[in-house]
Scaffold this motif. Structure first.
Motif, PDB file in Angstrom:
ATOM      1  N   GLN A   1       0.837  -1.211   0.000  1.00 30.04           N
ATOM      2  CA  GLN A   1       0.000   0.000   0.000  1.00 30.04           C
ATOM      3  C   GLN A   1       0.868   1.255   0.000  1.00 30.04           C
ATOM      4  O   GLN A   1       0.609   2.212  -0.751  1.00 30.04           O
ATOM      5  CB  GLN A   1      -0.928  -0.016   1.207  1.00 30.04           C
ATOM      6  N   GLU A   2       1.900   1.274   0.823  1.00 27.41           N
ATOM      7  CA  GLU A   2       2.809   2.423   0.869  1.00 27.41           C
ATOM      8  C   GLU A   2       3.599   2.538  -0.434  1.00 27.41           C
ATOM      9  O   GLU A   2       3.806   3.647  -0.956  1.00 27.41           O
ATOM     10  CB  GLU A   2       3.757   2.285   2.055  1.00 27.41           C
ATOM     11  N   ILE A   3       4.045   1.402  -0.955  1.00 31.73           N
ATOM     12  CA  ILE A   3       4.775   1.414  -2.224  1.00 31.73           C
ATOM     13  C   ILE A   3       3.870   1.934  -3.339  1.00 31.73           C
ATOM     14  O   ILE A   3       4.277   2.748  -4.166  1.00 31.73           O
ATOM     15  CB  ILE A   3       5.296   0.002  -2.545  1.00 31.73           C
ATOM     16  N   GLY A   4       2.610   1.494  -3.352  1.00 31.23           N
ATOM     17  CA  GLY A   4       1.675   1.933  -4.378  1.00 31.23           C
ATOM     18  C   GLY A   4       1.436   3.420  -4.359  1.00 31.23           C
ATOM     19  O   GLY A   4       1.391   4.076  -5.421  1.00 31.23           O
ATOM     20  N   ARG A   5       1.280   3.977  -3.163  1.00 35.11           N
ATOM     21  CA  ARG A   5       1.084   5.421  -3.053  1.00 35.11           C
ATOM     22  C   ARG A   5       2.299   6.166  -3.610  1.00 35.11           C
ATOM     23  O   ARG A   5       2.165   7.168  -4.325  1.00 35.11           O
ATOM     24  CB  ARG A   5       0.863   5.788  -1.583  1.00 35.11           C
TER      25      ARG A   5
END
Length: 337
Positions: free
Chosen positions: A305-309
């Motif tokens: 999720q953090e990587i995607g953002r």
């Protein structure tokens, strides 16, 4: 971890490796926001987030993340290690079926039979919820369920028109010797098999480059993978509806494995970032609880999720030359009628 550390902090050589792992210099550097204004700064921004999040999540990661126009990968970690792909390999299954469509051997509107004995009642997908068999659907419908809802019955439906041996031969012919399914006694059935982070990355790069499939099949596959009905618990969780439509993604999970691969497009439809992330445990926290948690609260999915953002935030301030563009359809909610 063998992530490209020089990208992580914008430093050179192996000295960066000692800086990333908890020194005062690393803490200070974390406070300095990297604004992605070109491919090189996007690389640094992505690599920093990746290093931080996978360290926090723990587990063993095999990953490859590339930015269009960059001289090197943002992340390259165990990229050639053969790993269990799980449902990420459904992209490869769809590729083989669409290859047969491109050669005139199949059509998306031809029907496949859904019989009671072919249905997998594993709570994934929709065919196990039907309750009315025998029935039939078009091949296009089956593959839409395969890629959006990760329906495992749809794997068997694809096997009816593209047996395991032929599927693997098609993939090998396209250069994917490690991206293979596992045949069983029934030639029309198989288990989802293996890949490497680099091969899955390359498959996606060829897809958006227009060299994997025909233009029509490429558009079909990317449209399905960008659907708002597709997987949202990982890379796409912390994104708006418009942003989610700019991410083509497929996740896979089984036992302690949590995988995801896809492409991020800019607002003009240019494929700007391709990612291939394969992770297995043990992850942070209780291993038994993690192994039965396939939702958004799993440590590996928190990391994604953090990587995607960060991936989406790294797109839009710069452009790059790409051979093709793929505009996402505008989301149009409906109230029926």
């Amino acid at each position: 971890m063998t992530v490209n550390r020089r990208h992580a902090l914008g430093l050179g050589g192996v000295a960066a490796a000692g800086v990333v792992l908890g020194s005062p210099a690393a803490a200070a550097s974390e406070e300095e926001e990297i604004v992605a204004v070109d491919a090189a700064s996007a690389n640094r921004k992505i690599a920093r987030t990746y290093a931080r999040e996978v360290t926090r999540a723990r587990g063993t990661w095999s990953s490859y993340i590339g930015v269009t126009g960059a001289d090197a990968a943002a992340v390259e970690e165990r990229a050639d290690e053969v790993v269990e792909a799980y449902s990420v390999n459904k992209i490869a299954v769809a590729t083989a079926v669409l290859d047969k469509v491109d050669r005139g051997l199949l059509t998306l509107d031809q029907r496949v039979d859904v019989t009671a004995d072919i249905v997998i009642r594993d709570t994934d997908g929709i065919f196990g919820l039907d309750g009315a068999y025998p029935s039939s659907v078009t091949l296009g419908h089956a593959m839409a369920a395969l890629l959006t809802l990760s329906d495992n019955t749809a794997v068997r439906l694809c096997g009816l028109v593209c047996p395991a041996a032929e599927l693997n031969e098609i993939l090998r012919g396209k250069g994917f010797v490690h991206t293979q399914v596992v045949p069983v006694a029934n030639p029309n059935r198989f288990f989802l098999g293996t890949t490497t982070a680099r091969e899955t990355y390359t498959l996606l790069q060829k897809l958006v480059g227009g060299t994997l499939l025909s233009a029509a099949s490429t558009e079909y596959l990317l449209t399905v993978l960008r659907s708002l009905s597709s997987f949202t618990d990982g890379i796409r969780l912390d994104l708006s509806s418009e942003e989610r439509l700019r991410v083509a993604t497929k996740a896979g999970w089984f036992n302690d494995g949590r995988n995801e691969a896809g492409v991020v497009f800019d607002t003009a439809g240019k494929p700007m970032i391709t990612y291939s992330l394969f992770a297995s445990g043990p992850f942070r926290g209780d291993a038994a609880a993690n192994d039965t948690n396939f939702g958004a609260t799993h440590p590996a999915l928190r990391a994604r999720q953090e990587i995607g953002r960060t991936l989406v935030d790294s797109v839009g301030r710069f452009s790059a030359e790409t051979a093709l563009t793929f505009k996402a359809r505008v989301y149009q909610p409906s109230n029926g009628g």
